[in-house]
Write a protein that holds these residues in place. Structure first.
Motif, PDB file in Angstrom:
ATOM      1  N   UNK A  77       1.356  11.981  11.180  1.00 15.10           N
ATOM      2  CA  UNK A  77       1.078  10.438  11.089  1.00 15.10           C
ATOM      3  C   UNK A  77       3.503  10.845  11.339  1.00 15.10           C
ATOM      4  N   UNK A  78       3.378  10.212  12.525  1.00 11.94           N
ATOM      5  CA  UNK A  78       4.796   9.515  12.753  1.00 11.94           C
ATOM      6  C   UNK A  78       5.760   8.119  11.731  1.00 11.94           C
ATOM      7  N   UNK A  79       6.516   8.329  10.754  1.00 14.28           N
ATOM      8  CA  UNK A  79       6.460   7.004   9.988  1.00 14.28           C
ATOM      9  C   UNK A  79       8.166   6.852  10.756  1.00 14.28           C
ATOM     10  N   UNK A  80       8.715   5.537  10.752  1.00 13.75           N
ATOM     11  CA  UNK A  80       9.677   5.039   9.907  1.00 13.75           C
ATOM     12  C   UNK A  80      10.281   4.911   8.862  1.00 13.75           C
ATOM     13  N   UNK A  81      11.732   5.786   9.279  1.00 16.52           N
ATOM     14  CA  UNK A  81      12.475   5.659   8.022  1.00 16.52           C
ATOM     15  C   UNK A  81      13.682   5.569   8.169  1.00 16.52           C
ATOM     16  N   UNK A 112     -12.157   3.915  -3.101  1.00 16.94           N
ATOM     17  CA  UNK A 112     -11.731   3.512  -3.376  1.00 16.94           C
ATOM     18  C   UNK A 112      -9.925   4.379  -4.230  1.00 16.94           C
ATOM     19  N   UNK A 113      -9.431   3.441  -3.318  1.00 10.77           N
ATOM     20  CA  UNK A 113      -7.748   4.420  -3.594  1.00 10.77           C
ATOM     21  C   UNK A 113      -6.581   3.268  -3.679  1.00 10.77           C
ATOM     22  N   UNK A 114      -5.961   4.185  -4.963  1.00 11.60           N
ATOM     23  CA  UNK A 114      -3.970   3.790  -5.086  1.00 11.60           C
ATOM     24  C   UNK A 114      -3.253   4.764  -5.218  1.00 11.60           C
ATOM     25  N   UNK A 115      -2.371   4.929  -4.175  1.00 16.84           N
ATOM     26  CA  UNK A 115      -1.130   4.506  -3.943  1.00 16.84           C
ATOM     27  C   UNK A 115       0.071   4.705  -5.005  1.00 16.84           C
ATOM     28  N   UNK A 116       1.092   5.437  -6.008  1.00 14.43           N
ATOM     29  CA  UNK A 116       1.932   4.486  -7.302  1.00 14.43           C
ATOM     30  C   UNK A 116       2.762   4.898  -6.053  1.00 14.43           C
ATOM     31  N   UNK A 117       3.779   4.472  -5.969  1.00 15.43           N
ATOM     32  CA  UNK A 117       5.597   4.519  -6.140  1.00 15.43           C
ATOM     33  C   UNK A 117       5.340   5.056  -4.734  1.00 15.43           C
ATOM     34  N   UNK A 118       4.565   4.353  -3.081  1.00 15.39           N
ATOM     35  CA  UNK A 118       4.474   5.114  -2.281  1.00 15.39           C
ATOM     36  C   UNK A 118       6.099   4.622  -1.402  1.00 15.39           C
ATOM     37  N   UNK A 119       6.499   4.200  -1.935  1.00 15.04           N
ATOM     38  CA  UNK A 119       8.177   4.327  -0.320  1.00 15.04           C
ATOM     39  C   UNK A 119       7.933   3.915   0.902  1.00 15.04           C
ATOM     40  N   UNK A 120       7.618   5.014   1.570  1.00 21.28           N
ATOM     41  CA  UNK A 120       7.848   4.876   3.089  1.00 21.28           C
ATOM     42  C   UNK A 120       6.103   4.419   3.282  1.00 21.28           C
ATOM     43  N   UNK A 121       5.150   4.640   2.476  1.00 27.30           N
ATOM     44  CA  UNK A 121       3.705   4.623   3.261  1.00 27.30           C
ATOM     45  C   UNK A 121       2.925   5.897   2.981  1.00 27.30           C
ATOM     46  N   UNK A 122       3.749   6.746   3.236  1.00 23.59           N
ATOM     47  CA  UNK A 122       3.488   8.279   3.774  1.00 23.59           C
ATOM     48  C   UNK A 122       1.750   8.572   3.160  1.00 23.59           C
ATOM     49  N   UNK A 123       1.301   8.955   2.169  1.00 20.76           N
ATOM     50  CA  UNK A 123       0.635   9.189   1.461  1.00 20.76           C
ATOM     51  C   UNK A 123      -0.690   7.737   1.880  1.00 20.76           C
ATOM     52  N   UNK A 124      -0.351   6.597   1.621  1.00 23.30           N
ATOM     53  CA  UNK A 124      -1.568   5.972   1.558  1.00 23.30           C
ATOM     54  C   UNK A 124      -1.653   5.937   2.790  1.00 23.30           C
ATOM     55  N   UNK A 149       7.827   0.445   4.421  1.00 28.40           N
ATOM     56  CA  UNK A 149       6.813   0.609   3.490  1.00 28.40           C
ATOM     57  C   UNK A 149       5.818  -0.120   4.967  1.00 28.40           C
ATOM     58  N   UNK A 150       6.524  -1.775   4.658  1.00 27.47           N
ATOM     59  CA  UNK A 150       5.534  -2.764   5.646  1.00 27.47           C
ATOM     60  C   UNK A 150       5.515  -2.129   6.868  1.00 27.47           C
ATOM     61  N   UNK A 151       6.760  -1.781   7.608  1.00 26.87           N
ATOM     62  CA  UNK A 151       6.632  -1.555   8.887  1.00 26.87           C
ATOM     63  C   UNK A 151       5.283  -0.438   9.147  1.00 26.87           C
ATOM     64  N   UNK A 152       5.652   0.343   8.647  1.00 30.64           N
ATOM     65  CA  UNK A 152       4.673   1.480   8.904  1.00 30.64           C
ATOM     66  C   UNK A 152       3.163   0.760   8.454  1.00 30.64           C
ATOM     67  N   UNK A 153       3.197   0.425   7.462  1.00 32.65           N
ATOM     68  CA  UNK A 153       1.382   0.287   7.292  1.00 32.65           C
ATOM     69  C   UNK A 153       1.199  -1.485   8.373  1.00 32.65           C
ATOM     70  N   UNK A 154       2.189  -1.486   8.573  1.00 29.70           N
ATOM     71  CA  UNK A 154       1.478  -2.642   9.508  1.00 29.70           C
ATOM     72  C   UNK A 154       0.444  -2.529  10.619  1.00 29.70           C
ATOM     73  N   UNK A 155      -0.555  -3.282  10.293  1.00 34.89           N
ATOM     74  CA  UNK A 155      -1.586  -2.917  11.190  1.00 34.89           C
ATOM     75  C   UNK A 155      -2.587  -1.601  10.776  1.00 34.89           C
ATOM     76  N   UNK A 156      -2.656  -1.157   9.849  1.00 38.27           N
ATOM     77  CA  UNK A 156      -3.160  -0.154   9.258  1.00 38.27           C
ATOM     78  C   UNK A 156      -3.739  -1.226   8.928  1.00 38.27           C
TER      79      UNK A 156
END
Length: 279
Positions: A77-81, A112-124, A149-156
């Motif tokens: 992944x390439x993430x916005x941070x 079904x997977x839950x990522x807690x304390x997701x931050x940037x959304x990287x793990x999820x 996180x909202x920016x990164x998960x958009x469209x996923x």
């Protein structure tokens, strides 16, 4: 000329105590000049951009490289941070790798997977990408981190939730196959020993957690116990100095089995796992 400037910048960053001065000097040069590190040799002398030294000065002051470039790489992944969100670290990639293998080994069509304390959304996002039929939910409390996180998960396929990880997603109680988290785990007394990039730029909420650093993990144990189905797995990152401590939080009398620590690529204890059993 550019390569000579990169060499000068490397020395400046090394003198400032930056852990990877050559890599950072090259990455900044590539960012400023709109190219890749592998193509820096193709930048003509006449194209040298004086903004490079502004970027070098920021890194010299120990501002995170990812804040300057606006991006972080995590697995595929390439993430916005940027300011307000925890920058994902390479060591967390091994945590996600273990989780991916564990989910793939489950006899579940759409885990079904839950990522807690997701931050940037990287793990999820990594789990959603590498386990294509998974249903992934991510939870973040900090509002500034949530914006990234909202920016990164958009469209996923990741479903993002704003809330406290310890009380999140009551509607999924007893249904989840995997709970994963990279929570805050630094003891409050260790503040002065934290690298400036983290201490001065990552959100405190993502770093510190009580006198021994384990307060949030204790809360996550209760959350995971509630969310997971029997046979489901929990995966929690921790500090390498906390090896042996975290598995003891996931005890048999609380409904856990097979609690164990696992090393990162540097052979240091990095994350704990446990399996939920029926009570």
């Amino acid at each position: 000329m550019l390569l000579a400037e990169v060499a000068r910048a490397t020395q400046r960053l090394a003198d400032a105590g930056v852990p990877s001065p050559r890599f950072d000097a090259e990455e900044l040069a590539a960012h400023v000049h709109g190219t890749e590190r592998s193509r820096l040799h193709s930048v003509a002398d006449a194209e040298f951009d004086a903004r490079y030294w502004e970027a070098v000065a920021r890194r010299e002051a120990r501002e995170p490289l990812q804040h300057i470039t606006g991006r972080a790489f995590f697995r595929y992944l390439e993430l916005q941070v940027g300011p307000g969100v925890f920058v994902p670290r390479p060591e967390t990639e091994s945590v996600v790798g273990w989780a991916i293998d564990a989910v793939r080994a489950m006899d579940v069509a759409e885990p079904l997977i839950v990522d807690l304390c997701t931050g940037s959304g990287a793990i999820a996002l990594a789990l959603a990408q590498e386990v294509p039929r998974s249903r992934v939910h991510a939870v973040e409390l900090d509002e500034r981190a949530l914006l990234w996180a909202r920016r990164n998960v958009e469209g996923s396929r990741v479903v993002l939730h704003h809330g406290d990880a310890r009380e999140a997603l009551p509607e999924l109680t007893g249904q989840v196959d995997l709970v994963i988290s990279n929570p805050p785990y630094i003891p409050l007394g260790e503040w002065e020993h934290v690298a400036p990039e983290a201490r001065d730029h990552d959100p405190e909420l993502a770093l510190f957690s009580g006198e021994d650093g384990l307060d949030t993990i204790r809360g996550l144990e209760r959350a995971a116990r509630r969310l997971l189905r029997p046979g489901g797995m929990v995966v929690v990152e921790h500090a390498d100095t906390q090896g042996g401590q975290v598995p003891w939080i996931f005890t048999e009398d609380r409904g856990w089995a097979d609690a164990a620590d696992h090393p990162d690529l540097n052979k240091r204890p990095r994350f704990a796992t446990a399996r939920r059993v029926a009570r």
